[in-house]
Design an enzyme around this catalytic site. Structure first.
Site, PDB file in Angstrom:
ATOM      1  N   ASP A  88      17.879 -55.814  95.596  1.00 45.21           N
ATOM      2  CA  ASP A  88      19.816 -55.373  94.848  1.00 45.21           C
ATOM      3  C   ASP A  88      20.758 -56.299  95.254  1.00 45.21           C
ATOM      4  O   ASP A  88      20.091 -56.817  96.536  1.00 45.21           O
ATOM      5  CB  ASP A  88      20.515 -54.006  94.028  1.00 45.21           C
ATOM      6  CG  ASP A  88      21.698 -53.313  93.299  1.00 45.21           C
ATOM      7  OD1 ASP A  88      21.319 -52.654  92.570  1.00 45.21           O
ATOM      8  OD2 ASP A  88      22.210 -54.297  92.793  1.00 45.21           O
TER       9      ASP A  88
HETATM   10  C1  GLC Z   1      24.800 -54.513  91.461  1.00 46.65           C
HETATM   11  C2  GLC Z   1      24.177 -53.550  91.028  1.00 46.65           C
HETATM   12  C3  GLC Z   1      22.939 -53.871  90.011  1.00 46.65           C
HETATM   13  C4  GLC Z   1      23.026 -54.783  89.567  1.00 46.65           C
HETATM   14  C5  GLC Z   1      23.155 -55.998  90.380  1.00 46.65           C
HETATM   15  C6  GLC Z   1      23.160 -57.993  90.254  1.00 46.65           C
HETATM   16  O1  GLC Z   1      25.358 -54.322  92.600  1.00 46.65           O
HETATM   17  O2  GLC Z   1      23.789 -51.722  91.369  1.00 46.65           O
HETATM   18  O3  GLC Z   1      23.006 -53.144  88.694  1.00 46.65           O
HETATM   19  O4  GLC Z   1      21.953 -55.630  88.245  1.00 46.65           O
HETATM   20  O5  GLC Z   1      23.969 -55.871  91.459  1.00 46.65           O
HETATM   21  O6  GLC Z   1      24.509 -57.638  89.264  1.00 46.65           O
END
Ligand code: GLC
Length: 721
Positions: free
Chosen positions: A262
């Site tokens: 993430d």
């Molecule tokens: C965010 C979220 C994740 C998302 C990623 C990209 O912090 O936790 O669900 O896909 O970043 O945007």
């Protein structure tokens, strides 16, 4: 493309670049922001950034093509980028939030919506979506419950697999197929205190029994990627959690796709207190089994040192790079780096009538009629209608994770009603704002006057989309004092009132449920929300949604869910406040929620009769048929979601008082009956036993079939191994 040959020719920096994902801002030639700004935050140079293998947060085919051209031109081996995006419940044409889609109990509808979203995304240059989110949710305080399909592992697993099929189609061979990424592995939906990013502490039994099956269903469906979660599990952040990423995901489940972190999750391990430095973080994540690092560059910066120190190996790096290159190859990017990106198709497909019709139907079937004293459906012959409340004319109803969706595309309730009743006089006023904790009601008397004069009132209340989603947990789940006072006064002025609730989570609406004649939750319904609400309110559509998540009676009950254990001291009547006694009670609230999982009304009444079992002893390898007759006693055609639950009455570990094991969505004309038949096998009775095996145990079971988790017919049978 000969991937192995390409790999053999790549430098270490090129390989590490393929394991680094950056925001589109790093690639834009005409970027207005200072590109060295974010690059400096990641401690990389602009040159380093150009070696990146994938990008996120770009919008549109034109954007994508420019970035792709620039990257390929500057990459030493001209390796195309993978373009990834959060296409969570639509790309430009937005359907209801996944928590609402969970209420449809409709795999086909979910698959169709995902396919539509994937097609809109593909023509805008998206190759991968960070969806579906399969975090099981039991605590409405957590802001991201909106992104989950709910509190039940069985429902989540079936709908999660449907999302994957919708996105990935025939194994990515289709022009509009995009790769899916299931997230957030694992148990991100169970943060302590319902507060986002907080610790998740649970037994491995609970993890495996309730929280992992949803992700597993997506892996079994062939999902291409998985994203570890920010939270710790057992004291270790998922990004570095070998139990999750190596033991369970790779060894037990045989997943050989890409693990992508993430956003900045590698470096957050320093804040967690697991890694002392960014270099430690890179080592921990690589050794746990992460492949791509999103929006940080610790692998890029420190892998050479870690290799020299023998803390990671070239085999690990090559295996991760191969996964990335193979996906690019299977998506044909080396031959056609734009894949389906096409500005002309983009303009034709986005918001086209076919897509609007689909998301309108999804919004209708995701809506749940929580209460109806008989005021609904309203007559379409009404002459004077008042649409009152902060969401009456609010266009911000697409939801938190709405990708390229725009508020201005959304149809409001006011517009929907005016379109449906062109000859009626439809007045409106917001009454108050939707701000959290709002106490001011500037035009309360005007709202009351409109209510007095109207034949019917549509009162639009709830929670704004930006008060849900990532980072937006709440400690109290009630409506604001202003919205409640507006509701009291309007309903007092006109009993022919129906509340339309906009919400990204179950809210605490206990007082509202006492005074409102009818309540229809539309969640955050997306682009066609107002048209769907109007069609439901005036009977052009018949509500059929069933709650995918429990509505608490009060905040203090959270986390609360239907498939709970009995405890050794269950209260006698969970619907009442138990006044005293040493039992599992609250002194100031009932144990039961306001509305249970599976609850949802229709304009029809459906009766359930003749629950019969094909045998009262099921042996291993055999099938048990469960049949029930469902009759539509109403005067409308309608859909009913028939639910089947079981209870394993005695086992080597305590089992829940009921668990969903199957469901069927049927359509019945007025007066029509249907026999609904389910089949149970030993597979449906398996659980993680005291010995740690996943098996069914000999013993007595209850089977329950009905229209909600607390409105069922019951029968018993015995399973003999
Ligand atoms: C965010 C979220 C994740 C998302 C990623 C990209 O912090 O936790 O669900 O896909 O970043 O945007």
């Amino acid at each position: 493309m000969d991937i192995q040959k390409l790999l053999s020719e790549m430098t270490l920096e090129e390989k590490l670049g393929q394991l680094t994902q950056l925001n589109a801002i790093f690639f834009k030639k005409d970027n207005t922001a200072d590109i060295t700004g974010p690059a400096s935050k990641l401690h990389i140079t602009e040159q380093d950034a150009l070696l990146s293998g994938s990008v996120l947060n770009f919008i549109g085919a034109k954007d994508m093509k420019e970035i792709q051209d620039s990257a390929i031109a500057q990459q030493p081996h001209h390796i195309p980028l993978l373009f990834m995006q959060d296409v969570i419940h639509g790309y430009r044409t937005i359907y209801p939030i996944p928590l609402g889609m969970g209420c449809t109990f409709d795999e086909e509808l979910v698959e169709d919506c995902a396919r539509m979203a994937g097609k809109e995304a593909a023509v805008s240059g998206v190759h991968v979506t960070f969806s579906p989110m399969l975090d099981l949710v039991r605590d409405a305080r957590w802001g991201r419950v909106m992104e989950s399909t709910g509190e039940d592992p069985h429902l989540n697993g079936r709908l999660g697999a449907a999302f994957v099929r919708g996105y990935q189609g025939d194994d990515l061979k289709g022009k509009y197929d995009i790769a899916a990424c299931v997230k957030h592995f694992a148990a991100y939906g169970a943060p302590e205190a319902g507060r986002d990013y907080n610790a998740v502490e649970m037994s491995e039994h609970a993890l495996r029994e309730y929280y992992l099956p949803g992700y597993r269903a997506c892996v079994d469906e062939g999902v291409e990627m998985i994203m570890p979660s920010f939270n710790t599990v057992g004291g270790v952040p998922s990004t570095a959690n070998k139990l999750l990423l190596d033991q369970i995901l790779r060894r037990e489940w045989g997943f050989d796709g890409i693990v992508i972190s993430d956003y900045n999750a590698y470096r957050e391990m320093v804040k967690h207190g697991l890694a002392e430095t960014d270099k430690d973080a890179a080592e921990l994540a690589m050794n746990a089994g992460c492949d791509i690092e999103m929006m940080s560059a610790t692998t890029y910066l420190y892998a050479k040192q870690l290799l020299d120190e023998g803390k990671i190996t070239m085999e690990q790096i090559d295996r991760a790079v191969l996964r990335v290159l193979e996906l690019k190859d299977r998506m044909g990017l080396f031959e056609n780096p734009y894949r389906a990106a096409n500005e002309k198709e983009e303009a034709e497909l986005h918001l086209c009538e076919e897509h609007r019709a689909l998301v309108r139907r999804a919004a209708e079937e995701a809506s749940v009629l929580l209460k109806n004293d008989g005021v609904l459906p309203f007559s379409k012959d009404l002459k004077k209608v008042a649409v009152i409340g902060p969401f009456a004319a609010e266009k911000g109803i697409k939801g938190f994770w709405a990708c390229a969706g725009r508020d201005e595309d959304c149809v409001t309730v006011l517009s929907g009603v005016r379109q449906l009743l062109p000859d009626a006089e439809v007045a409106t006023t917001p009454g108050c704002s939707w701000e959290l904790g709002e106490t001011e009601i500037p035009d309360l008397e005007n709202a009351v006057e409109l209510a007095c004069e109207a034949d019917a009132v549509i009162l639009c209340l709830g929670e704004y989309q930006k008060h849900t989603g990532e980072g937006n947990s709440r400690a109290t789940l009630t409506l604001s004092p202003a919205q409640m006072e507006l509701a009291r006064r309007v309903i007092d002025a006109n009993k022919n009132t129906a509340v339309v609730l906009f919400n990204g989570r179950p809210l605490v609406i206990t007082e509202l449920a006492e005074i409102a004649p009818a309540i229809l939750t539309v969640w955050q319904p997306g682009t066609e929300g107002g048209n769907a609400a109007a069609r439901l309110l005036f009977g052009d559509a018949n509500p059929c949604g069933k709650l995918s998540m429990t509505f608490p009676y009060t905040d203090g009950q959270c986390p609360i869910y239907y498939s709970h254990n009995s405890t050794g001291r269950p209260v006698k009547n969970p619907k009442e406040i138990t006044q005293n006694g040493y039992c599992s009670r609250y002194m100031d609230a009932p144990v039961d929620p306001l509305y249970v999982f599976g609850h949802g009304l229709s304009y029809n009444t459906y009766t359930y009769d003749n629950l019969t079992l094909s045998t009262d002893v099921l042996h291993a390898g055999e099938e048990l048929e469960v049949a029930v007759t469902v009759k539509n006693e109403g005067k409308y055609t309608g859909k009913e979601i028939v639910q089947l639950y079981i209870r394993d009455k005695f086992a080597s570990v305590v089992r829940p008082v009921k668990e969903l094991r199957d469901f069927a969505k049927i359509e019945l004309d007025a007066g029509e009956s249907a026999a609904v038949i389910f089949t149970l096998t030993e597979e449906d009775l398996k659980f993680h036993t005291a010995s740690g095996a996943f098996a069914a145990e000999t013993g007595d079971f209850e089977v329950m079939v009905g229209s909600s988790s607390d409105d069922v017919l019951k029968a018993t049978f015995r399973f003999e191994k």
